[in-house]
Design a protein around this motif. Sequence first.
Motif, PDB file in Angstrom:
ATOM      1  N   GLY A  36      23.882  -5.941  15.771  1.00 31.30           N
ATOM      2  CA  GLY A  36      23.631  -5.046  15.089  1.00 31.30           C
ATOM      3  C   GLY A  36      22.162  -4.363  15.070  1.00 31.30           C
ATOM      4  N   PHE A  37      21.903  -3.159  15.437  1.00 28.96           N
ATOM      5  CA  PHE A  37      20.551  -2.373  15.576  1.00 28.96           C
ATOM      6  C   PHE A  37      20.648  -1.176  15.079  1.00 28.96           C
ATOM      7  CE2 PHE A  37      23.463  -1.602  19.515  1.00 28.96           C
ATOM      8  CZ  PHE A  37      23.089  -0.068  19.516  1.00 28.96           C
ATOM      9  N   THR A  38      19.440  -0.576  14.909  1.00 29.00           N
ATOM     10  CA  THR A  38      19.258   0.704  14.358  1.00 29.00           C
ATOM     11  C   THR A  38      18.764   1.908  15.268  1.00 29.00           C
ATOM     12  OG1 THR A  38      16.698  -0.043  13.661  1.00 29.00           O
ATOM     13  CG2 THR A  38      18.619  -0.515  12.063  1.00 29.00           C
ATOM     14  N   TYR A  39      19.145   3.097  14.850  1.00 31.33           N
ATOM     15  CA  TYR A  39      18.558   4.179  15.310  1.00 31.33           C
ATOM     16  C   TYR A  39      17.703   5.247  14.463  1.00 31.33           C
ATOM     17  CZ  TYR A  39      22.403   4.042  19.046  1.00 31.33           C
ATOM     18  OH  TYR A  39      23.277   3.916  20.138  1.00 31.33           O
ATOM     19  N   ASN A  40      16.842   5.832  15.086  1.00 32.47           N
ATOM     20  CA  ASN A  40      15.961   6.615  14.601  1.00 32.47           C
ATOM     21  C   ASN A  40      16.286   8.091  14.260  1.00 32.47           C
ATOM     22  OD1 ASN A  40      13.981   4.740  13.951  1.00 32.47           O
ATOM     23  ND2 ASN A  40      13.072   4.902  16.027  1.00 32.47           N
ATOM     24  N   SER A  41      17.172   8.252  15.232  1.00 29.89           N
ATOM     25  CA  SER A  41      17.813   9.859  15.415  1.00 29.89           C
ATOM     26  C   SER A  41      19.402   9.866  15.707  1.00 29.89           C
ATOM     27  CB  SER A  41      17.305  10.516  16.657  1.00 29.89           C
ATOM     28  OG  SER A  41      16.066  10.378  16.766  1.00 29.89           O
ATOM     29  N   ILE A  42      19.810  11.105  15.435  1.00 35.36           N
ATOM     30  CA  ILE A  42      21.467  11.175  15.600  1.00 35.36           C
ATOM     31  C   ILE A  42      21.755  12.387  16.295  1.00 35.36           C
ATOM     32  CG2 ILE A  42      21.966  10.313  13.365  1.00 35.36           C
ATOM     33  CD1 ILE A  42      22.426  12.988  12.077  1.00 35.36           C
ATOM     34  N   VAL A  43      22.757  12.360  16.941  1.00 31.64           N
ATOM     35  CA  VAL A  43      23.387  13.513  17.824  1.00 31.64           C
ATOM     36  C   VAL A  43      24.758  13.767  17.084  1.00 31.64           C
ATOM     37  CG1 VAL A  43      23.767  12.204  19.803  1.00 31.64           C
ATOM     38  CG2 VAL A  43      23.530  14.676  19.978  1.00 31.64           C
ATOM     39  N   MET A  59      21.071   9.666  26.375  1.00 33.43           N
ATOM     40  CA  MET A  59      21.025  10.006  24.966  1.00 33.43           C
ATOM     41  C   MET A  59      21.583   9.139  23.821  1.00 33.43           C
ATOM     42  SD  MET A  59      20.379  12.669  22.833  1.00 33.43           S
ATOM     43  CE  MET A  59      20.586  14.172  23.665  1.00 33.43           C
ATOM     44  N   ILE A  60      22.783   8.466  24.209  1.00 32.57           N
ATOM     45  CA  ILE A  60      23.356   7.306  23.493  1.00 32.57           C
ATOM     46  C   ILE A  60      22.306   5.933  23.085  1.00 32.57           C
ATOM     47  CG2 ILE A  60      24.425   5.638  25.007  1.00 32.57           C
ATOM     48  CD1 ILE A  60      26.785   5.841  23.019  1.00 32.57           C
ATOM     49  N   LEU A  61      21.281   6.118  24.053  1.00 31.50           N
ATOM     50  CA  LEU A  61      20.284   5.204  23.857  1.00 31.50           C
ATOM     51  C   LEU A  61      19.131   5.561  22.924  1.00 31.50           C
ATOM     52  CD1 LEU A  61      19.710   3.591  27.449  1.00 31.50           C
ATOM     53  CD2 LEU A  61      20.914   2.450  25.380  1.00 31.50           C
ATOM     54  N   ARG A  62      19.038   7.105  22.676  1.00 28.88           N
ATOM     55  CA  ARG A  62      18.140   7.735  21.645  1.00 28.88           C
ATOM     56  C   ARG A  62      18.658   7.850  20.496  1.00 28.88           C
ATOM     57  NH1 ARG A  62      16.090  12.787  24.615  1.00 28.88           N
ATOM     58  NH2 ARG A  62      14.369  12.573  23.040  1.00 28.88           N
ATOM     59  N   ALA A  63      19.835   8.230  20.428  1.00 27.80           N
ATOM     60  CA  ALA A  63      20.571   8.617  19.142  1.00 27.80           C
ATOM     61  C   ALA A  63      21.893   8.287  18.746  1.00 27.80           C
ATOM     62  CB  ALA A  63      20.566  10.292  18.915  1.00 27.80           C
ATOM     63  N   ALA A  64      22.273   7.699  17.643  1.00 27.54           N
ATOM     64  CA  ALA A  64      23.530   7.552  17.336  1.00 27.54           C
ATOM     65  C   ALA A  64      24.413   8.934  17.285  1.00 27.54           C
ATOM     66  CB  ALA A  64      23.841   7.021  16.097  1.00 27.54           C
ATOM     67  N   VAL A  65      25.628   8.804  17.863  1.00 27.39           N
ATOM     68  CA  VAL A  65      26.701   9.709  17.888  1.00 27.39           C
ATOM     69  C   VAL A  65      27.483   9.873  16.486  1.00 27.39           C
ATOM     70  CG1 VAL A  65      28.314  11.105  19.259  1.00 27.39           C
ATOM     71  CG2 VAL A  65      26.589   9.628  20.269  1.00 27.39           C
ATOM     72  N   VAL A  66      27.261  11.139  15.930  1.00 25.75           N
ATOM     73  CA  VAL A  66      28.090  11.221  14.591  1.00 25.75           C
ATOM     74  C   VAL A  66      28.983  12.316  14.604  1.00 25.75           C
ATOM     75  CG1 VAL A  66      26.327   9.926  13.318  1.00 25.75           C
ATOM     76  CG2 VAL A  66      26.345  12.440  13.683  1.00 25.75           C
ATOM     77  N   ASN A  67      30.131  12.421  14.103  1.00 30.48           N
ATOM     78  CA  ASN A  67      30.721  13.697  14.016  1.00 30.48           C
ATOM     79  C   ASN A  67      30.011  14.895  13.420  1.00 30.48           C
ATOM     80  OD1 ASN A  67      31.773  13.512  11.450  1.00 30.48           O
ATOM     81  ND2 ASN A  67      33.219  11.972  11.971  1.00 30.48           N
ATOM     82  N   LYS A  68      30.968  15.911  13.172  1.00 29.73           N
ATOM     83  CA  LYS A  68      30.227  17.202  12.471  1.00 29.73           C
ATOM     84  C   LYS A  68      30.061  17.118  11.061  1.00 29.73           C
ATOM     85  CE  LYS A  68      34.609  19.718  12.677  1.00 29.73           C
ATOM     86  NZ  LYS A  68      35.267  20.941  13.138  1.00 29.73           N
ATOM     87  N   ASP A  69      31.206  16.117  10.710  1.00 31.69           N
ATOM     88  CA  ASP A  69      31.450  16.021   9.072  1.00 31.69           C
ATOM     89  C   ASP A  69      30.293  14.924   8.514  1.00 31.69           C
ATOM     90  OD1 ASP A  69      33.243  18.148   8.923  1.00 31.69           O
ATOM     91  OD2 ASP A  69      34.827  16.772   9.591  1.00 31.69           O
ATOM     92  N   THR A  70      29.661  14.185   9.244  1.00 33.89           N
ATOM     93  CA  THR A  70      28.923  13.109   8.830  1.00 33.89           C
ATOM     94  C   THR A  70      27.747  13.675   8.041  1.00 33.89           C
ATOM     95  OG1 THR A  70      29.510  11.634  10.419  1.00 33.89           O
ATOM     96  CG2 THR A  70      27.482  11.078   9.203  1.00 33.89           C
TER      97      THR A  70
END
Length: 207
Positions: A36-43, A59-70
Amino acid sequence: ILLRSNNTWPSTIGYSPTSTTNSLTVTRTNAFLPFGFTYNSIVREDDMNILSSYQKDVMILRAAVVNKDTKQEAALKPLSVTDTVNPATFNGYFGLFANLQKDTLQLTSFSNNYIAASISASKQKLLFFSIPYDEGWQLKIDGQQVKTLMVNYGFVGSYISAGEHKIELSYEPQYYQLGKITSIIGCLLFIALAGLYSRRRNKTVTG
């Protein structure tokens, strides 16, 4: 990597020594991530999907990928295709891993359907679990039920606030309770029908 103690070349490509036995040294890659680890950013997925394969890997090392409804949390910086992707250097690449190795989950209990852990977050972040997303996973943060998010195309995640937190993840199949209730009703019906059949049979015999 296992190598002779006087060999230092792995340190130039992101490996660090972990132990030495006789004349041999065991080294470990610095490009690792915990459970378990944490992101500072999302994309957003839409922005991620138009990147090149190399850009996606970075990019996946820079930001968590979330869907448009998150729901967007104000404290997390959203990245997009207009953001500059770091050049492919060893220092830049391992620096991304180093950022994700901060504020990580510390496991205290682990089984197939229950996980307990603690974490100290320096600020509001997105907590990522390397568990495939399933609605059966129930998350509690400091004893409070919290909705899980699908992140990185199919893993469990959740926003967490700054500070010390106790984390609990428990798994219960989505239709487990419904199946249990259905089974109980089925057993009760079977008992009732068996009793009814027995009474009718007794009446027929005595009649």
